[in-house]
Design a protein around this motif. Sequence first.
Motif, PDB file in Angstrom:
ATOM      1  N   ILE A  14      -3.242  -0.024  -6.009  1.00  0.00           N
ATOM      2  CA  ILE A  14      -3.434   1.290  -6.638  1.00  0.00           C
ATOM      3  C   ILE A  14      -4.908   1.493  -6.991  1.00  0.00           C
ATOM      4  O   ILE A  14      -5.481   2.565  -6.774  1.00  0.00           O
ATOM      5  N   LEU A  35      -6.942   2.503  -4.118  1.00  0.00           N
ATOM      6  CA  LEU A  35      -6.747   3.901  -3.731  1.00  0.00           C
ATOM      7  C   LEU A  35      -7.309   4.865  -4.783  1.00  0.00           C
ATOM      8  O   LEU A  35      -7.095   6.072  -4.722  1.00  0.00           O
ATOM      9  N   ILE A  66       1.230   6.813  -6.827  1.00  0.00           N
ATOM     10  CA  ILE A  66       0.096   7.725  -7.066  1.00  0.00           C
ATOM     11  C   ILE A  66       0.539   9.178  -6.863  1.00  0.00           C
ATOM     12  O   ILE A  66       0.181  10.067  -7.645  1.00  0.00           O
ATOM     13  N   LYS A  67       1.338   9.393  -5.844  1.00  0.00           N
ATOM     14  CA  LYS A  67       1.816  10.749  -5.569  1.00  0.00           C
ATOM     15  C   LYS A  67       2.598  11.297  -6.774  1.00  0.00           C
ATOM     16  O   LYS A  67       2.410  12.436  -7.191  1.00  0.00           O
ATOM     17  N   ALA A  96       2.161   1.801  -3.395  1.00  0.00           N
ATOM     18  CA  ALA A  96       1.071   2.298  -4.237  1.00  0.00           C
ATOM     19  C   ALA A  96       0.909   3.813  -4.038  1.00  0.00           C
ATOM     20  O   ALA A  96       0.756   4.573  -5.001  1.00  0.00           O
ATOM     21  N   ARG A  97       0.984   4.246  -2.792  1.00  0.00           N
ATOM     22  CA  ARG A  97       0.828   5.686  -2.505  1.00  0.00           C
ATOM     23  C   ARG A  97       1.953   6.496  -3.141  1.00  0.00           C
ATOM     24  O   ARG A  97       1.727   7.590  -3.663  1.00  0.00           O
ATOM     25  N   LYS A  98       3.165   5.958  -3.113  1.00  0.00           N
ATOM     26  CA  LYS A  98       4.304   6.689  -3.718  1.00  0.00           C
ATOM     27  C   LYS A  98       4.088   6.841  -5.225  1.00  0.00           C
ATOM     28  O   LYS A  98       4.334   7.905  -5.794  1.00  0.00           O
ATOM     29  N   MET A 103       0.840  -1.203   0.000  1.00  0.00           N
ATOM     30  CA  MET A 103       0.000   0.000   0.000  1.00  0.00           C
ATOM     31  C   MET A 103       0.880   1.261   0.000  1.00  0.00           C
ATOM     32  O   MET A 103       0.575   2.239  -0.697  1.00  0.00           O
ATOM     33  N   ALA A 104       1.971   1.214   0.764  1.00  0.00           N
ATOM     34  CA  ALA A 104       2.866   2.381   0.812  1.00  0.00           C
ATOM     35  C   ALA A 104       3.490   2.630  -0.558  1.00  0.00           C
ATOM     36  O   ALA A 104       3.597   3.778  -1.010  1.00  0.00           O
ATOM     37  N   GLN A 127       0.110  12.077  -9.516  1.00  0.00           N
ATOM     38  CA  GLN A 127      -0.696  13.268  -9.250  1.00  0.00           C
ATOM     39  C   GLN A 127       0.121  14.557  -9.295  1.00  0.00           C
ATOM     40  O   GLN A 127      -0.425  15.645  -9.420  1.00  0.00           O
ATOM     41  N   GLU A 170      -6.785   5.043  -8.213  1.00  0.00           N
ATOM     42  CA  GLU A 170      -6.065   5.408  -9.446  1.00  0.00           C
ATOM     43  C   GLU A 170      -6.103   4.229 -10.418  1.00  0.00           C
ATOM     44  O   GLU A 170      -6.338   3.085 -10.014  1.00  0.00           O
TER      45      GLU A 170
END
Length: 597
Positions: A85, A88, A27-28, A23-25, A20-21, A31, A90
């Motif tokens: 992803i 979250l 997505i960041k 995935a967040r990187k 998950m972490a 974005q 995306e």
Amino acid sequence: MALIVQKFGGSSVANAARVMAAARKAIKAKQAGNQVIVVVSARGDTTDDLIQLAREITENPPAREMDMLLATGEQISIALLAMAIATLGEKAVSLTGAQVGIVTDSFHTKARIKSISTNRMRMALMEGNIAIVAGFQGMDEKENITTLGRGGSDTTAVALAAVMKTEGVEGNKVDCEIYTDVDGIYTTDPRLVPEARKIDFISYDEMLELSSVGAGVMHSRSIEFARKFDVPVLVCSSFGEATGTWIIPEQSWMADSPVRGVALVKDEARIAILDVPDRPGISHQFFTALASSAIVVDMIAQNVSRNGKTTIGFTVPTEDLKNTLAILAPLAEGLGAIVENSGEVSKVSIVGVGMRNHTGVAQRMFKAIAKEGIHLRMITTADIKISVLVEKSEGIQALRAVHQEFGLGQIETKGIQGDRYSSLGAGYTDLVSITNRLPNMEDILVTEVSVESEQGRITVFQLPDLPGTCSSIFGSIAQAGIVVDMIVQNVHSQGVDLSFSVLAGNLPFALEITEKWIGIHAKNATVAADPDITAIHVHGVGMRTHTGVASKMFGVLANLGININMINTSEMKISVVVDQDKAGMAVNALKEVFQIS
Ligand code: ADP
Ligand code: ASP
Ligand code: MG
């Protein structure tokens, strides 16, 4: 719009929270307005576990099936990350190496990349996806699944960045981010030397050398891609926001320190071939035989002959020892030579572009090791690297001593700013255009053949095998202000041989000092000197790991009947010392073979 290729290593996707972490990187980055490709490794110890599964069936699994098995580890990761992803909010699409069109040769478990198609990735990106690609794998031309060798996901990531840079992205703005379990490249492995410090910036060449001499933080072939295609690489931690290390083209200030990093290969097997008839082409026979079995010969120390016989020392990975001995035995027998298995050793190397203009660097390294009472079993030097072999059990101690000698535990770490370096290496454009003409992406790129004439060489036979011998000789020479260029030392059952080169003008003085030293410290030793030698260098990227280059080079010289006096190998340069009167002929032949105008 810039493209960012992110790579998450095994520990960075080891459990659901880490996936998950990651995935967040990703997505960041998307974005923030970038296109994003993510490369992932197998989770945690999955690859080791898969190897174990195979072992439960057989000790010798067919290599093709091994690759089929190993590739599943990365396939799990891409699917999970794509799901993360999507959860979250995306868009993401997972792709195997084969689906992307990563075409490799057919050397299962150590395949090299031939080409990568950008179509599928570009399509995925255009549709607004984050493209998630399985690292470490590809397929050969017959659609068999292949893998690139352990740690190969780094290479997938940088190779994707390279190919997207050359054909997929407008404006060529491509960066590659490697997320791992350390927050950057350190002066040495922080697990082995706790005083190690993070480096903010390191050059492609330094990283290429370091990773090929044991700094396992990056797969060395990934840095070949970075260097050849000028892809800046950011190495940073996946666990926090701490800044990392940029691997970028060389900057002039990097040469201010003599040594920038040190590395250890814990075990290598050392072999000596004694009583080799000193005729052109003999060493070529040995190395060609090993190269054709894809055995990477590492350190080579070949000294000048005495009584028409010479000694060749070299190392191979421990797992290749058995094979190596089997290949060498019949060849040696035919020549009346003796193959000696000299046992397991550790290799300690120092690397830094500043070595080119700082004097006495080798001597400081030898002194630091001698102070610990550790013997040097072999020494070789190269452009920006010096390597020594020590007993296997003394490797870490020697590494620490050298790290301390060069003050690497105290280097200043400022931390890197948020800058990107995608357009830094303007000087590399030529290299990229040459590379574009390579038939296969991962082919060796030989760029130049150069010559250093007016050199002299000193060889000392039968030195005492005591800690501190080399440190003491080079200490005397450094005190006289003489710069030593190449050093080759080799220890075998018949004694310790040492050769080194200096500028021809300095030879008489260097000889005088050496003889004086011997008179005091080594009564049984003998000295030979040659005032007319020339060093020939073949430059490129990834020269040492592409087994064919050295053997091609030795082959050219053998065909011309030219004897090789000294050999040095590094990732950027293979050097040989030959007699001055043969140098011109050798250079022309080498240029022809490597197609350099
Ligand atoms: P990943 O699974 O993310 O690819 P690796 O285990 O391959 O990670 O590489 C990270 C490890 O490399 C670190 O944990 C560290 O112990 C080791 N390492 C070796 N040399 C160095 C170095 N010079 N700098 C940083 N880490 C290093
Ligand atoms: N999973 C592979 C390995 O463990 C590739 C990688 O992690 O880079 O070697
Ligand atoms: Mg790795």
